[in-house]
Design a protein around this motif. Sequence first.
Motif, mmCIF file in Angstrom:
data_model
loop_
_atom_site.group_PDB
_atom_site.id
_atom_site.type_symbol
_atom_site.label_atom_id
_atom_site.label_comp_id
_atom_site.label_asym_id
_atom_site.label_seq_id
_atom_site.Cartn_x
_atom_site.Cartn_y
_atom_site.Cartn_z
ATOM 1 N N ASP A 12 0.863 -1.151 -0.038
ATOM 2 C CA ASP A 12 -0.022 0.024 0.002
ATOM 3 C C ASP A 12 0.910 1.273 0.012
ATOM 4 N N SER A 13 2.122 1.168 0.210
ATOM 5 C CA SER A 13 2.859 2.226 0.297
ATOM 6 C C SER A 13 3.981 2.296 -0.986
ATOM 7 N N TYR A 14 4.277 3.424 -1.331
ATOM 8 C CA TYR A 14 5.533 3.536 -2.223
ATOM 9 C C TYR A 14 6.771 3.604 -1.722
ATOM 10 N N ARG A 15 7.229 3.692 -0.207
ATOM 11 C CA ARG A 15 8.077 3.422 0.252
ATOM 12 C C ARG A 15 8.179 2.072 1.219
ATOM 13 N N HIS A 52 2.688 -1.755 -6.127
ATOM 14 C CA HIS A 52 1.774 -1.038 -5.566
ATOM 15 C C HIS A 52 0.473 -1.440 -6.054
#
Length: 59
Positions: A12-15, A52
């Motif tokens: 769910d996160s780009y990092r 993602h």
Amino acid sequence: MTAQTPETRIVDSYRIACDGGEGALGHPRVWYQIPADKGWVECGYCDCKFIHRDFEGKV
């Protein structure tokens, strides 16, 4: 002898961080930034592919 295919994880996160997920048998924790235009990144140690959620089914 067969080779294992690398794991794919929907996130769910780009990092994201990857440590191999196998405790002492894993690898050093590394952080990755998923490019917003590409939608995925691969770990340089274990080849795990992080996709993602917005790109699920498109990669």
